[in-house]
Design a protein around this motif. Structure first.
Motif, PDB file in Angstrom:
ATOM      1  N   LEU A   5       0.892  -1.151   0.000  1.00  0.00           N
ATOM      2  CA  LEU A   5       0.000   0.000   0.000  1.00  0.00           C
ATOM      3  C   LEU A   5       0.935   1.207   0.000  1.00  0.00           C
ATOM      4  CD1 LEU A   5      -2.410  -1.246   2.833  1.00  0.00           C
ATOM      5  CD2 LEU A   5      -2.524  -1.742   0.375  1.00  0.00           C
ATOM      6  N   ARG A   6       1.332   1.579  -1.182  1.00  0.00           N
ATOM      7  CA  ARG A   6       2.424   2.528  -1.415  1.00  0.00           C
ATOM      8  C   ARG A   6       3.689   2.008  -0.754  1.00  0.00           C
ATOM      9  NH1 ARG A   6       2.577   7.741  -3.829  1.00  0.00           N
ATOM     10  NH2 ARG A   6       0.318   8.030  -3.708  1.00  0.00           N
ATOM     11  N   LYS A   7       4.023   2.406   0.471  1.00  0.00           N
ATOM     12  CA  LYS A   7       5.250   1.942   1.108  1.00  0.00           C
ATOM     13  C   LYS A   7       4.995   0.969   2.259  1.00  0.00           C
ATOM     14  CE  LYS A   7       7.872   6.136   0.022  1.00  0.00           C
ATOM     15  NZ  LYS A   7       8.665   7.272   0.584  1.00  0.00           N
ATOM     16  N   GLN A 173      -9.907   2.614   0.508  1.00  0.00           N
ATOM     17  CA  GLN A 173     -10.779   1.505   0.892  1.00  0.00           C
ATOM     18  C   GLN A 173     -12.166   1.785   0.316  1.00  0.00           C
ATOM     19  OE1 GLN A 173     -12.659  -0.391   4.908  1.00  0.00           O
ATOM     20  NE2 GLN A 173     -10.448  -0.079   4.915  1.00  0.00           N
ATOM     21  N   ASN A 174     -12.439   1.169  -0.809  1.00  0.00           N
ATOM     22  CA  ASN A 174     -13.716   1.345  -1.500  1.00  0.00           C
ATOM     23  C   ASN A 174     -14.422   0.005  -1.652  1.00  0.00           C
ATOM     24  OD1 ASN A 174     -13.355   4.094  -1.839  1.00  0.00           O
ATOM     25  ND2 ASN A 174     -13.617   4.074  -4.053  1.00  0.00           N
ATOM     26  N   GLY A 197      -2.561   1.547  -2.830  1.00  0.00           N
ATOM     27  CA  GLY A 197      -3.260   0.287  -2.649  1.00  0.00           C
ATOM     28  C   GLY A 197      -4.760   0.466  -2.723  1.00  0.00           C
ATOM     29  N   LEU A 198      -5.428  -0.508  -3.309  1.00  0.00           N
ATOM     30  CA  LEU A 198      -6.891  -0.554  -3.300  1.00  0.00           C
ATOM     31  C   LEU A 198      -7.286  -1.665  -2.331  1.00  0.00           C
ATOM     32  CD1 LEU A 198      -9.688   0.272  -4.335  1.00  0.00           C
ATOM     33  CD2 LEU A 198      -9.405  -1.391  -6.180  1.00  0.00           C
ATOM     34  N   VAL A 199      -7.996  -1.293  -1.276  1.00  0.00           N
ATOM     35  CA  VAL A 199      -8.378  -2.227  -0.220  1.00  0.00           C
ATOM     36  C   VAL A 199      -9.887  -2.431  -0.282  1.00  0.00           C
ATOM     37  CG1 VAL A 199      -8.353  -2.662   2.271  1.00  0.00           C
ATOM     38  CG2 VAL A 199      -6.444  -1.442   1.198  1.00  0.00           C
ATOM     39  N   ILE A 276     -10.125  -7.216   2.212  1.00  0.00           N
ATOM     40  CA  ILE A 276     -10.215  -7.416   3.664  1.00  0.00           C
ATOM     41  C   ILE A 276     -11.572  -8.045   4.010  1.00  0.00           C
ATOM     42  CG2 ILE A 276      -8.543  -5.704   4.440  1.00  0.00           C
ATOM     43  CD1 ILE A 276     -10.957  -3.757   4.808  1.00  0.00           C
ATOM     44  N   PRO A 277     -11.775  -9.303   3.631  1.00  0.00           N
ATOM     45  CA  PRO A 277     -13.028  -9.962   3.991  1.00  0.00           C
ATOM     46  C   PRO A 277     -13.182 -10.006   5.506  1.00  0.00           C
ATOM     47  CG  PRO A 277     -11.385 -11.566   3.292  1.00  0.00           C
ATOM     48  CD  PRO A 277     -10.818 -10.220   2.981  1.00  0.00           C
TER      49      PRO A 277
END
Length: 339
Positions: A5-7, A173-174, A197-199, A276-277
Motif C-alpha cells: 500500500l504505497r510503502k 478503501q472502497n 493500494g486498493l483495499v 479485507i473480507p
C-alpha cells in the motif's frame, strides 16, 4: 506473498474486523473473538482493519478497536493496523482540523495499545471540512511518526486526486467485488499508476458470493448492513443467482470455495489489491485467507472475466459515500460490466 500500500507492506489478504461488534448484529464471545484474530495472524495475515466507530450502535464506539488492540498486542510490531476517523465540522470549528485529528488519533492509539497507527483512514469525506486541510494534517502526523500512511474510504477519483496532491495517499478503501466494479474504470487506473493500494471491503458482497444467501434469508432489523445492500433485496438476490451458478462452476473445477475464488479473482487481476473480507467465525476467517493460495492462470482469468461480463448485475450501491450527501447510490440500477 506480500503486497504494498504505497510503502506499507501487508499480506495478500487482510482481515476486516468490523463484524465482531458492528454491522452483523450477533456478537461472539470475547475470548473467542481474540482467538480468531490471533488465528488469522498464525495463518499469515499481517493486516487488520478496524475503526473508532465500530460498536457504537449497541455497545460503545471504541469497542472494536479495543478488541483488535488486545488481540494483536503480543505481535504488534509484526502487523499493520488500520483504523478510521470521522471528524465533524463542530470539532474543526473549535480545535481546527489538525487538533481534531490528533484528539481522535490519541484515543485510537490508546484503544489499540500502540504508539503509532500504520494506516489512518478518513472514514468519510465531509463536505463541510476541507479535504486539503485533512490531507495536510495527515502529512504532519506522518512526519512525526504517529502514523505511517493515510487513506481514504468510499471516495471518487476527483476526491482521491485532490487529497493525493497534498499528501500522498497510501490506500483507498472502497467497495469492490464481482457485483460492484466501479473501481475498475475510475479509481483503479490512478491507484496503479501512483502505487496506491486498493483495499476492497465486502469482497464477497456481504456474503452473497458465498452462495449461502437466498431471497428467503432473514437479516436482523437493527445494525445489519445487509438490509441496505441493493443486491441483497429479495428480488435482486433471485435475479443475481446466475452469478452464483457461474462461481460454482469455476470453483468446483478449481477445487476451491466460491468465497476463495471471489477474492482470488481480484488478487490475480491487480497487483495493488488487498481485500479485507470480514467474519466472526474462525473457520470462515481461515477460508478467506486461503484465497491467497489460489492460483488463477491467465487463461482461467480470461474465461472468468468473459463470463462475468456477459451477466447483468441487479442492484447497484456505488462506491462513493460522502458525509451530508450520498453519491452513486442507486437501488434501481441494472449494471452490465465491461473490461
Amino acid at each position: 506473498m506480500m503486497r504494498y500500500l504505497r510503502k506499507i507492506t501487508v499480506s495478500d489478504v487482510g482481515m476486516g474486523c468490523m463484524g465482531f461488534f458492528h454491522g452483523y448484529r450477533t456478537v461472539p464471545d470475547h475470548d473467542e473473538a481474540v482467538d480468531s484474530i490471533r488465528a488469522a495472524y498464525q495463518a499469515g495475515c499481517t493486516f487488520f482493519d478496524t475503526a473508532e466507530g465500530y460498536g457504537k450502535e449497541h455497545f460503545f464506539p471504541d469497542q472494536n478497536e479495543q478488541l483488535v488492540g488486545e488481540a494483536v498486542h503480543p505481535f504488534r510490531d509484526q502487523v499493520v493496523l488500520a483504523t478510521k476517523v470521522r471528524i465533524e465540522p463542530e470539532e474543526v470549528a473549535e480545535y481546527g482540523v489538525e487538533g481534531a485529528l490528533r484528539h481522535h488519533l490519541a484515543l485510537s492509539m490508546e484503544n489499540l495499545q500502540t504508539d503509532y497507527v500504520d494506516l489512518y483512514y478518513l472514514h468519510r469525506v465531509n463536505e463541510d471540512v476541507a479535504l486539503s486541510d485533512v490531507a495536510l494534517a495527515m502529512g504532519k502526523l506522518i512526519d512525526q511518526g504517529l502514523i505511517r500512511g493515510w487513506g481514504l474510504s468510499q471516495v471518487s477519483l476527483d476526491l482521491l486526486k485532490e487529497a493525493d496532491q497534498v499528501t500522498p495517499v497510501s490506500a483507498v478503501q472502497n467497495l469492490y467485488n464481482m457485483l460492484e466494479r466501479d473501481c475498475e474504470q475510475t479509481i483503479q487506473p490512478y491507484c496503479l499508476e501512483d502505487g496506491i493500494g486498493l483495499v476492497p471491503f465486502s469482497p464477497i458482497a456481504s456474503s452473497f458470493l458465498s452462495g449461502k444467501l437466498h431471497s428467503t434469508s432473514q437479516f436482523e432489523k437493527v445494525d445489519d448492513v445487509r438490509n441496505r445492500v441493493p443486491q441483497l433485496s429479495q428480488e435482486n438476490m433471485d435475479k443475481n443467482q446466475p452469478v452464483i451458478h457461474l462461481l460454482n462452476q469455476f470453483a468446483e473445477a478449481k477445487g476451491v470455495t466460491t468465497v476463495q475464488l471471489s477474492s482470488a479473482w481480484m488478487l490475480a487481476k491487480y497487483p495493488n489489491v488487498v481485500p479485507i473480507p470480514g467474519s466472526k467465525n474462525r473457520a470462515r476467517i481461515l477460508e478467506n485467507l486461503a484465497a491467497a493460495q489460489v492460483d488463477l492462470a491467465p487463461v482461467e482469468m480470461q474465461r472468468l472475466d468473459t463470463a462475468l461480463n456477459e451477466l447483468t448485475i441487479h442492484g447497484h450501491r456505488g462506491m462513493v459515500e460522502v458525509e451530508n450527501r450520498q453519491v452513486g447510490y442507486n437501488q434501481a440500477t441494472h449494471t452490465k460490466w465491461t473490461n
